[in-house]
Write a protein that holds these residues in place. Sequence first.
Motif, short mmCIF file in Angstrom:
data_model
loop_
_atom_site.label_atom_id
_atom_site.label_comp_id
_atom_site.label_asym_id
_atom_site.label_seq_id
_atom_site.Cartn_x
_atom_site.Cartn_y
_atom_site.Cartn_z
N GLY A 27 0.76 -1.20 0.07
CA GLY A 27 0.47 -0.37 -0.25
C GLY A 27 0.62 0.97 0.00
N LYS A 28 2.46 1.69 -0.12
CA LYS A 28 3.49 2.40 -0.42
C LYS A 28 3.78 2.25 -1.10
CE LYS A 28 2.83 2.72 5.15
NZ LYS A 28 4.20 2.87 6.35
N PRO A 29 4.95 3.21 -1.93
CA PRO A 29 4.99 3.43 -3.02
C PRO A 29 7.03 3.14 -2.79
CG PRO A 29 4.80 5.25 -2.18
CD PRO A 29 3.77 5.09 -1.55
N LEU A 30 6.87 1.92 -3.17
CA LEU A 30 8.55 1.75 -3.05
C LEU A 30 9.37 2.27 -4.21
CD1 LEU A 30 10.65 0.51 -1.57
CD2 LEU A 30 9.43 -2.00 -2.59
N VAL A 31 10.66 2.66 -4.40
CA VAL A 31 11.20 2.89 -5.23
C VAL A 31 12.71 1.88 -5.71
CG1 VAL A 31 12.76 4.33 -6.94
CG2 VAL A 31 11.33 5.91 -5.20
N THR A 32 12.65 1.22 -6.47
CA THR A 32 13.75 0.02 -6.60
C THR A 32 14.19 -0.69 -7.47
OG1 THR A 32 13.49 -2.43 -6.20
CG2 THR A 32 12.23 -2.28 -6.89
N GLY A 33 14.97 -0.95 -7.62
CA GLY A 33 16.02 -1.37 -9.24
C GLY A 33 15.54 -2.69 -9.34
N ILE A 34 14.98 -3.60 -8.77
CA ILE A 34 15.24 -5.28 -8.33
C ILE A 34 14.19 -5.48 -10.13
CG2 ILE A 34 13.08 -5.78 -7.62
CD1 ILE A 34 14.90 -7.78 -6.25
N HIS A 35 13.93 -4.27 -11.10
CA HIS A 35 13.22 -5.22 -11.87
C HIS A 35 13.47 -5.04 -13.20
CE1 HIS A 35 9.31 -5.81 -10.07
NE2 HIS A 35 9.95 -4.73 -9.67
N LYS A 36 14.77 -5.62 -13.21
CA LYS A 36 15.98 -5.72 -14.49
C LYS A 36 14.42 -6.49 -15.95
CE LYS A 36 19.52 -4.71 -11.31
NZ LYS A 36 19.19 -3.57 -11.19
N GLN A 37 15.32 -6.02 -17.14
CA GLN A 37 15.42 -6.78 -18.34
C GLN A 37 15.93 -7.38 -18.89
OE1 GLN A 37 11.86 -7.27 -18.61
NE2 GLN A 37 11.45 -6.55 -17.20
N PRO A 38 16.03 -9.14 -19.84
CA PRO A 38 17.07 -8.83 -19.72
C PRO A 38 17.02 -8.27 -21.93
CG PRO A 38 15.90 -10.81 -20.13
CD PRO A 38 15.14 -9.24 -19.58
N VAL A 39 18.71 -7.90 -21.96
CA VAL A 39 19.30 -7.25 -22.71
C VAL A 39 20.01 -7.67 -23.87
CG1 VAL A 39 19.54 -4.98 -21.90
CG2 VAL A 39 20.80 -5.61 -21.34
N GLU A 40 20.00 -7.34 -25.30
CA GLU A 40 20.64 -8.13 -26.05
C GLU A 40 21.93 -7.46 -26.16
OE1 GLU A 40 20.04 -11.16 -27.15
OE2 GLU A 40 18.63 -10.92 -26.29
N GLY A 41 22.82 -7.87 -27.35
CA GLY A 41 24.47 -7.06 -27.56
C GLY A 41 24.93 -6.65 -26.50
N PRO A 42 25.91 -5.98 -26.88
CA PRO A 42 27.11 -5.38 -26.31
C PRO A 42 26.91 -4.61 -24.61
CG PRO A 42 27.66 -4.73 -27.40
CD PRO A 42 26.97 -5.45 -28.74
N PHE A 129 14.53 -7.72 1.22
CA PHE A 129 12.82 -6.92 1.68
C PHE A 129 12.42 -6.23 -0.22
CE2 PHE A 129 13.27 -2.55 1.89
CZ PHE A 129 12.38 -2.38 1.45
N LYS A 130 12.94 -6.22 -0.73
CA LYS A 130 12.99 -6.00 -1.74
C LYS A 130 12.65 -6.79 -3.01
CE LYS A 130 14.26 -0.87 -1.49
NZ LYS A 130 15.51 0.10 -2.70
N ILE A 131 13.03 -8.18 -2.49
CA ILE A 131 12.71 -9.60 -3.85
C ILE A 131 11.03 -9.51 -3.15
CG2 ILE A 131 14.21 -10.60 -2.18
CD1 ILE A 131 15.25 -12.02 -4.48
N SER A 132 11.05 -9.31 -1.75
CA SER A 132 9.76 -9.83 -1.45
C SER A 132 8.33 -8.97 -2.26
CB SER A 132 9.54 -9.98 -0.19
OG SER A 132 10.31 -10.22 0.72
N SER A 133 8.73 -7.62 -2.58
CA SER A 133 8.11 -6.87 -2.99
C SER A 133 7.89 -7.53 -5.32
CB SER A 133 8.59 -5.24 -3.21
OG SER A 133 9.46 -5.37 -3.95
N LYS A 134 9.14 -8.14 -5.45
CA LYS A 134 9.12 -8.44 -6.71
C LYS A 134 7.92 -9.38 -7.17
CE LYS A 134 11.99 -10.11 -10.21
NZ LYS A 134 11.48 -8.77 -11.94
N HIS A 135 7.88 -10.26 -5.69
CA HIS A 135 7.42 -11.89 -6.07
C HIS A 135 6.12 -11.53 -5.35
CE1 HIS A 135 9.83 -13.63 -8.41
NE2 HIS A 135 11.85 -13.06 -7.91
N GLY A 136 5.88 -10.59 -4.16
CA GLY A 136 4.68 -10.94 -3.50
C GLY A 136 4.69 -12.37 -2.55
N ILE A 137 5.45 -11.94 -1.75
CA ILE A 137 5.78 -13.54 -1.17
C ILE A 137 6.80 -12.80 0.06
CG2 ILE A 137 6.39 -15.54 -0.43
CD1 ILE A 137 7.02 -15.95 -3.15
N LYS A 138 6.34 -12.36 1.39
CA LYS A 138 7.45 -11.96 2.12
C LYS A 138 8.05 -12.48 3.11
CE LYS A 138 5.50 -8.96 6.85
NZ LYS A 138 4.55 -9.47 8.01
N GLU A 139 7.83 -13.33 3.29
CA GLU A 139 9.12 -14.50 3.70
C GLU A 139 10.10 -14.84 2.68
OE1 GLU A 139 6.14 -17.41 2.42
OE2 GLU A 139 5.69 -15.73 3.21
#
Length: 223
Positions: A27-42, A129-139
């Motif tokens: 219920g609160k805003p969280l700024v995180t860099g955990i949401h990365k995406q695959p990239v191609e090339g160098p 805890f930011k890995i919890s925010s990505k997957h929705g699993i508190k523990e």
Amino acid sequence: MRAEATEPVRRIISVNVGKPITVDYQGKPLVTGIHKQPVEGPVFVGCTQMDGDGQADLKNHGGPDKAICVYPFEHYAYWEQQFGKKLDYAAFGENLTVMGFLENEVNIGDVYEIGEVVVQVSQPRFPCFKISSKHGIKEFPARVLDTGYSGFYLRVLQVGSLTGTSQVIKRESHPMQVSVASVLRQMALGRSQADPIELRRMLELDALASSVKDNFQAWLNEV
């Protein structure tokens, strides 16, 4: 005759980057860099991060000892079984999804050449805890520690570019042979339960990240 130990086949599965974004967490805003995406090339790798990447919490993430976050692809099957779904690359916020780099086989201070880049293993990744925010699993952080499937960080000794097809070459094995898993074990045990003998041994590791060594020294000072 005793057979010589063979090195595992090591390779990059995916290169992943992403700038911090704001998400809703409990219920609160969280700024995180955990949401990365695959990239191609160098992708150019500097001393503190990869091009196109970023961290929201610069106190606990990023910097020379945490320039690249690595996660073993071998663990994906276990988590997919636990979650009951297929996971995309970068599911754990890692910059490099890799094969042949298991935590109990990789040692702090080992040096690798990946494309033009030379890197050194610096410390385990300690899940927050930011890995919890990505997957929705508190523990989820506790579950990562229970399994030891944490991943680890690399510092950059030589900047340059790498790709998902870059060759991985082991250039140096650290003589102390202290695995990522053994350091993570002491970090997980914490101030009151960590083994003083193990802590003193790890404080002798020149390549271990200074922040980890500072914590270990503080714990020893209280013994």
